[in-house]
Design a protein around this motif. Structure first.
Motif, PDB file in Angstrom:
ATOM      1  N   ASN A 186     -80.256  30.652  -8.508  1.00  0.00           N
ATOM      2  CA  ASN A 186     -81.242  29.758  -7.876  1.00  0.00           C
ATOM      3  C   ASN A 186     -82.545  30.486  -7.584  1.00  0.00           C
ATOM      4  O   ASN A 186     -83.635  29.931  -7.760  1.00  0.00           O
ATOM      5  CB  ASN A 186     -80.665  29.175  -6.582  1.00  0.00           C
ATOM      6  N   ALA A 187     -82.427  31.739  -7.138  1.00  0.00           N
ATOM      7  CA  ALA A 187     -83.635  32.509  -6.816  1.00  0.00           C
ATOM      8  C   ALA A 187     -84.418  32.870  -8.075  1.00  0.00           C
ATOM      9  O   ALA A 187     -85.641  32.666  -8.144  1.00  0.00           O
ATOM     10  CB  ALA A 187     -83.257  33.769  -6.045  1.00  0.00           C
ATOM     11  N   LEU A 188     -83.720  33.390  -9.083  1.00  0.00           N
ATOM     12  CA  LEU A 188     -84.410  33.839 -10.291  1.00  0.00           C
ATOM     13  C   LEU A 188     -84.989  32.694 -11.109  1.00  0.00           C
ATOM     14  O   LEU A 188     -85.930  32.887 -11.886  1.00  0.00           O
ATOM     15  CB  LEU A 188     -83.470  34.674 -11.153  1.00  0.00           C
ATOM     16  N   ASN A 189     -84.464  31.491 -10.934  1.00  0.00           N
ATOM     17  CA  ASN A 189     -84.991  30.325 -11.652  1.00  0.00           C
ATOM     18  C   ASN A 189     -86.113  29.626 -10.888  1.00  0.00           C
ATOM     19  O   ASN A 189     -86.605  28.587 -11.333  1.00  0.00           O
ATOM     20  CB  ASN A 189     -83.868  29.331 -11.938  1.00  0.00           C
ATOM     21  N   ASN A 190     -86.490  30.201  -9.757  1.00  0.00           N
ATOM     22  CA  ASN A 190     -87.562  29.613  -8.948  1.00  0.00           C
ATOM     23  C   ASN A 190     -88.634  30.671  -8.709  1.00  0.00           C
ATOM     24  O   ASN A 190     -88.617  31.382  -7.704  1.00  0.00           O
ATOM     25  CB  ASN A 190     -86.991  29.108  -7.616  1.00  0.00           C
ATOM     26  N   LYS A 191     -89.548  30.798  -9.650  1.00  0.00           N
ATOM     27  CA  LYS A 191     -90.583  31.837  -9.590  1.00  0.00           C
ATOM     28  C   LYS A 191     -91.447  31.705  -8.344  1.00  0.00           C
ATOM     29  O   LYS A 191     -91.860  32.701  -7.740  1.00  0.00           O
ATOM     30  CB  LYS A 191     -91.470  31.766 -10.835  1.00  0.00           C
ATOM     31  N   ASN A 192     -91.719  30.469  -7.932  1.00  0.00           N
ATOM     32  CA  ASN A 192     -92.550  30.250  -6.759  1.00  0.00           C
ATOM     33  C   ASN A 192     -91.860  30.776  -5.501  1.00  0.00           C
ATOM     34  O   ASN A 192     -92.488  31.415  -4.646  1.00  0.00           O
ATOM     35  CB  ASN A 192     -92.859  28.755  -6.605  1.00  0.00           C
ATOM     36  N   LYS A 193     -90.546  30.529  -5.406  1.00  0.00           N
ATOM     37  CA  LYS A 193     -89.786  31.026  -4.257  1.00  0.00           C
ATOM     38  C   LYS A 193     -89.766  32.551  -4.242  1.00  0.00           C
ATOM     39  O   LYS A 193     -89.945  33.175  -3.185  1.00  0.00           O
ATOM     40  CB  LYS A 193     -88.362  30.490  -4.294  1.00  0.00           C
ATOM     41  N   LEU A 194     -89.563  33.163  -5.408  1.00  0.00           N
ATOM     42  CA  LEU A 194     -89.571  34.625  -5.489  1.00  0.00           C
ATOM     43  C   LEU A 194     -90.901  35.195  -5.009  1.00  0.00           C
ATOM     44  O   LEU A 194     -90.946  36.171  -4.259  1.00  0.00           O
ATOM     45  CB  LEU A 194     -89.313  35.087  -6.927  1.00  0.00           C
ATOM     46  N   MET A 195     -91.989  34.587  -5.460  1.00  0.00           N
ATOM     47  CA  MET A 195     -93.314  35.066  -5.093  1.00  0.00           C
ATOM     48  C   MET A 195     -93.540  34.958  -3.593  1.00  0.00           C
ATOM     49  O   MET A 195     -94.018  35.905  -2.946  1.00  0.00           O
ATOM     50  CB  MET A 195     -94.382  34.271  -5.837  1.00  0.00           C
ATOM     51  N   LYS A 196     -93.152  33.821  -3.007  1.00  0.00           N
ATOM     52  CA  LYS A 196     -93.365  33.621  -1.575  1.00  0.00           C
ATOM     53  C   LYS A 196     -92.510  34.561  -0.733  1.00  0.00           C
ATOM     54  O   LYS A 196     -92.970  35.088   0.281  1.00  0.00           O
ATOM     55  CB  LYS A 196     -93.076  32.164  -1.206  1.00  0.00           C
ATOM     56  N   MET A 197     -91.266  34.776  -1.154  1.00  0.00           N
ATOM     57  CA  MET A 197     -90.405  35.711  -0.435  1.00  0.00           C
ATOM     58  C   MET A 197     -90.991  37.122  -0.478  1.00  0.00           C
ATOM     59  O   MET A 197     -91.007  37.843   0.527  1.00  0.00           O
ATOM     60  CB  MET A 197     -88.997  35.712  -1.025  1.00  0.00           C
ATOM     61  N   GLY A 198     -91.472  37.517  -1.652  1.00  0.00           N
ATOM     62  CA  GLY A 198     -92.076  38.836  -1.791  1.00  0.00           C
ATOM     63  C   GLY A 198     -93.320  38.997  -0.928  1.00  0.00           C
ATOM     64  O   GLY A 198     -93.530  40.039  -0.297  1.00  0.00           O
ATOM     65  N   GLN A 199     -94.145  37.950  -0.895  1.00  0.00           N
ATOM     66  CA  GLN A 199     -95.357  37.992  -0.070  1.00  0.00           C
ATOM     67  C   GLN A 199     -95.016  38.094   1.409  1.00  0.00           C
ATOM     68  O   GLN A 199     -95.668  38.825   2.163  1.00  0.00           O
ATOM     69  CB  GLN A 199     -96.212  36.749  -0.336  1.00  0.00           C
ATOM     70  N   LYS A 200     -93.989  37.345   1.824  1.00  0.00           N
ATOM     71  CA  LYS A 200     -93.541  37.407   3.222  1.00  0.00           C
ATOM     72  C   LYS A 200     -93.055  38.815   3.560  1.00  0.00           C
ATOM     73  O   LYS A 200     -93.377  39.355   4.635  1.00  0.00           O
ATOM     74  CB  LYS A 200     -92.423  36.399   3.457  1.00  0.00           C
TER      75      LYS A 200
END
Length: 366
Positions: free
Chosen positions: A329-343
């Motif tokens: 679920n995480a790897l298929n959601n690039k936007n979520k990955l980016m936001k988590m990394g930014q946080k």
């Protein structure tokens, strides 16, 4: 330039030792006329690391308190008074010879006696606490220290009588300088593929390894690749699983490039791991070691999870199906990955090592 003599005490595990070394090296780079003497335990990782680095050091015959009630633990605790008194005598001789200007404690049972002697001799004392829930040594001595440098603001609520400064953790200075292309070349992976980085600390994690082992067939048919550090002790069991899409290694020296190559990290949540994940700004799935002292790994992970900077899983409920679903679920959601990394990146404290070193130098010269 006045000479300053500094005792830095900490060890037992790398989580306490490596911050001590990072602080000592930074002090010497900032203040050339400084003499650093490390103190630790003959039973800790420092007994292997400090002699190799040729740093001035003293190792005490002190052990930590066994916190369970097994027969073996009770027998070990019976010998504690003897080891404590012997260690106290050795430490006092060192203090009399070295005449330190300041004592720095980075936690672990090896730091307690030097901190106690520093307070007894009315020397400035600086503590550095790596975890969101302070360790026993920090909790005991924080109120009598001049400064407690913390990595997480959450620690302050447990140290209400102490002077706390939120500095962040001392971590490797080059950790955020890795390159994705270098990582792909070093680990023989594809820089254009989405990458999952799995590791359980320098020693590896049996639980993480077993979970990934059960998922190998599923991972092989996905559209991403895996960089998997098993730990040297566990490598022989898993090395046959190495392939073009799943790179299995016993240990990784080039952590900066490994982080740069990764899009998602699946790891334990020791304090230094958490701090490095924040520094490199990566999304992560964290599985705390359930037997960590006072459950501090869970509290570290929860700090990130509460800020939506990581996904928190727990050993008591986790299984391979949950892990696979969470990873996919995480790897298929690039936007979520980016936001988590930014946080995660926003939680990082830049120049933590230098800030801590400057506070120590200032107190030593006062």
């Amino acid at each position: 330039m006045d000479e300053i003599r500094i005792i830095i005490a900490g060890g037992g595990t790398g989580g306490h030792l490596f911050p001590a070394i990072a602080i000592g090296e930074k002090i010497q780079s900032l203040y050339k006329n400084s003499h650093i003497h490390y103190m630790g335990s003959i039973f800790g990782i420092e007994s292997k690391v400090l002699p190799v680095k040729l740093y001035p050091h003293t190792l005490l015959p002190i052990k930590g308190i066994q916190r369970n009630f097994s027969f073996n633990s009770i027998m070990k605790n019976i010998g504690l008074p003897y080891f404590y008194l012997k260690s106290l005598s050795i430490a006092q001789e060192l203090f009399d010879e070295l005449l330190p200007n300041i004592v720095v404690g980075t936690g672990g049972y090896a730091s307690a006696i030097p901190i106690k002697l520093g307070i007894k001799n009315k020397l400035p004392v600086v503590l550095q606490e790596q975890n969101s829930y302070p360790g026993l040594t920090t909790r005991v001595y924080a109120s009598r220290a001049n400064i407690v440098c913390t990595a997480f603001g959450e620690a302050h609520s447990y140290l209400k009588e102490a002077k706390c400064l939120l500095t962040g953790n001392p971590i490797r200075s080059n950790i955020s300088l890795g390159l994705r292309e270098n990582g792909a070349k070093i680990f023989k992976l594809n820089a254009s593929l989405t990458t999952l980085f799995v590791f359980g600390g320098s020693q590896g994690s049996i639980v993480l390894n077993q979970l990934i082992e059960k998922l190998v067939n599923e991972l092989k048919i996905t559209n991403f690749q895996v960089l998997w550090q098993t730990g040297s002790k566990h490598y022989n069991r898993y090395k046959h699983l190495d392939s073009d899409l799943i790179r299995v290694l016993p240990f990784i020296d080039s952590m900066a490039d490994a982080y740069a190559l990764s899009d998602l990290i699946f790891s334990r949540s020791g304090a230094l791991t958490i701090s490095e994940i924040m520094a490199v700004g990566k999304a992560s799935i964290l599985l705390p070691f359930s037997k960590a002292a006072e459950n501090h790994q869970y509290k570290n992970a929860k700090t990130l999870a509460d800020y939506n900077a990581a996904v928190l899983l727990e050993e008591r409920t986790v299984n391979s199906e949950i892990v696979y679903r969470t990873i996919k679920n995480a790897l298929n959601n690039k936007n979520k990955l980016m936001k988590m990394g930014q946080k995660a990146k926003s939680m990082s404290k830049l120049n933590a090592t230098e800030n801590i070193a400057n506070h120590i130098i200032e107190l030593a010269l006062a």
